[in-house]
Motif scaffolding. Structure first.
Motif, PDB file in Angstrom:
ATOM      1  N   HIS A 175      44.473  42.584  36.220  1.00  0.00           N
ATOM      2  CA  HIS A 175      45.735  42.857  36.850  1.00  0.00           C
ATOM      3  C   HIS A 175      46.269  44.103  35.866  1.00  0.00           C
ATOM      4  CE1 HIS A 175      46.393  39.812  39.691  1.00  0.00           C
ATOM      5  NE2 HIS A 175      46.356  38.880  38.878  1.00  0.00           N
ATOM      6  N   LEU A 183      45.717  47.572  44.326  1.00  0.00           N
ATOM      7  CA  LEU A 183      45.419  46.573  45.424  1.00  0.00           C
ATOM      8  C   LEU A 183      46.283  47.176  46.737  1.00  0.00           C
ATOM      9  CD1 LEU A 183      46.170  43.177  43.657  1.00  0.00           C
ATOM     10  CD2 LEU A 183      43.909  44.275  44.040  1.00  0.00           C
ATOM     11  N   ASN A 223      41.052  38.246  52.449  1.00  0.00           N
ATOM     12  CA  ASN A 223      42.336  38.193  51.500  1.00  0.00           C
ATOM     13  C   ASN A 223      41.907  37.516  50.080  1.00  0.00           C
ATOM     14  OD1 ASN A 223      43.906  39.255  53.314  1.00  0.00           O
ATOM     15  ND2 ASN A 223      44.780  37.013  54.313  1.00  0.00           N
ATOM     16  N   ARG A 224      40.918  36.620  50.350  1.00  0.00           N
ATOM     17  CA  ARG A 224      40.565  35.867  49.093  1.00  0.00           C
ATOM     18  C   ARG A 224      40.041  37.052  48.003  1.00  0.00           C
ATOM     19  NH1 ARG A 224      36.943  32.007  51.730  1.00  0.00           N
ATOM     20  NH2 ARG A 224      35.331  33.148  50.949  1.00  0.00           N
ATOM     21  N   GLN A 226      41.169  40.280  47.389  1.00  0.00           N
ATOM     22  CA  GLN A 226      41.873  40.999  46.983  1.00  0.00           C
ATOM     23  C   GLN A 226      41.696  42.430  47.018  1.00  0.00           C
ATOM     24  OE1 GLN A 226      43.323  39.496  43.154  1.00  0.00           O
ATOM     25  NE2 GLN A 226      45.291  39.316  44.261  1.00  0.00           N
ATOM     26  N   ASP A 228      41.151  46.288  47.237  1.00  0.00           N
ATOM     27  CA  ASP A 228      41.876  47.571  46.759  1.00  0.00           C
ATOM     28  C   ASP A 228      41.752  48.685  47.631  1.00  0.00           C
ATOM     29  OD1 ASP A 228      39.659  49.312  46.161  1.00  0.00           O
ATOM     30  OD2 ASP A 228      39.552  48.239  44.100  1.00  0.00           O
TER      31      ASP A 228
END
Ligand code: SAH
Length: 253
Positions: A175, A183, A223-224, A226, A228
């Motif tokens: 993050h 993302l 979706n799992r 993430q 970018d």
């Protein structure tokens, strides 16, 4: 690199607080568990016996963590200045305290440590933490166990928390600025799913009439991860190339 995790700056913000530990051997095991996982700050609230030869032997090569342990008289002193205080408890209590499991605790600890210190508080070997001590904790944290025997040895309990903190540094890293591309937004994801749906029909992989659940599966998969923005670009580039090939083939037929 997994070896890098242990030098992560946020680990130095996490203190392990032990309340009135009876067995010096447990203090030594805790120091070792901490050092193995890159934690360094140990605070002892009124230990029964410390310093102790037994603790030093059990700490093995974690003498530095043990020798720099801070000894204080009260929990208030031990958690002074911390932005987040979490009490580890072998028993799940029915009321009053918001509860987290050890993994959630570690994630919260690592993200909070961007802002300041975090204290993880562990109770006595025989009676754990008192209610008035828990009142000083923002959350109560539990290691999921066999419900018939939920009480871990103190050193083992700290080991699990320290390990989860170490693993959580990776989440924090993803993050943080180290993550090179932003993302993808929901709009970008939707654009990709529309494109995928169309391309899979163009290359005659997907018959929409027969594959109602297929796209839901694909969404779950992507979706799992993430995605970018750069990854979306690459995937859409692949889809466009496949579509171009399919159109060219159709023209030849
Ligand atoms: N007999 C005590 C437990 C003592 S174990 C009791 O029933 O409360 C010593 C300390 O290790 C506990 O106070 C707690 O801080 C930690 N601990 C042990 N097992 C744990 C678990 N399953 N989850 C979270 N912390 C635990």
């Amino acid at each position: 690199m997994i070896e890098d995790y242990a030098s992560h700056k946020n680990l130095s913000k996490i203190r392990i607080v032990l309340i009135e530990t009876s067995h010096p051997g447990n203090i030594g095991s805790v120091a070792r568990a901490m050092k193995n996982m890159g934690l360094t700050r140990l605070v002892l609230v009124s230990p029964k016996e410390f310093p102790s030869q037994i603790a030093s032997v059990r700490a093995s090569s974690a003498a530095d963590v043990l020798n720099s342990a801070k000894v204080v008289e009260t929990l208030d002193e031990a958690v002074h200045g911390a932005k987040l205080v979490v009490g580890a408890s072998a028993r799940l209590r029915k009321v009053a305290w918001p509860q987290l499991d050890v993994r959630q605790t570690a994630e919260l600890a690592i993200t909070t440590s961007d802002e300041g210190d975090v204290a993880l508080v562990f109770g006595r070997e025989d009676s754990g933490l008192s209610n008035s001590e828990l009142d000083k904790c923002h959350y109560l944290a539990h290691i999921p166990t066999n419900p018939e025997y939920s009480s871990l040895n103190l050193g083992a309990a700290v080991q699990v928390f320290a390990y989860e903190c170490l693993m959580a540094t990776d989440i924090e890293r993803l993050h943080s600025k180290g993550y090179r591309h932003k993302l993808a937004s929901t709009e970008q994801l939707e654009g990709f799913y529309d494109h995928l749906y169309q391309a899979l029909q163009d290359i005659e992989f997907l018959d929409p009439a027969k594959n109602a659940r297929f796209m839901r599966r694909m969404r779950r998969l992507f979706n799992r991860t993430q995605l970018d923005v750069k990854e979306i670009d690459i995937l859409r580039g692949i889809l466009t190339a496949a579509q171009r090939q399919a159109y060219a083939n159709q023209r030849e037929e």
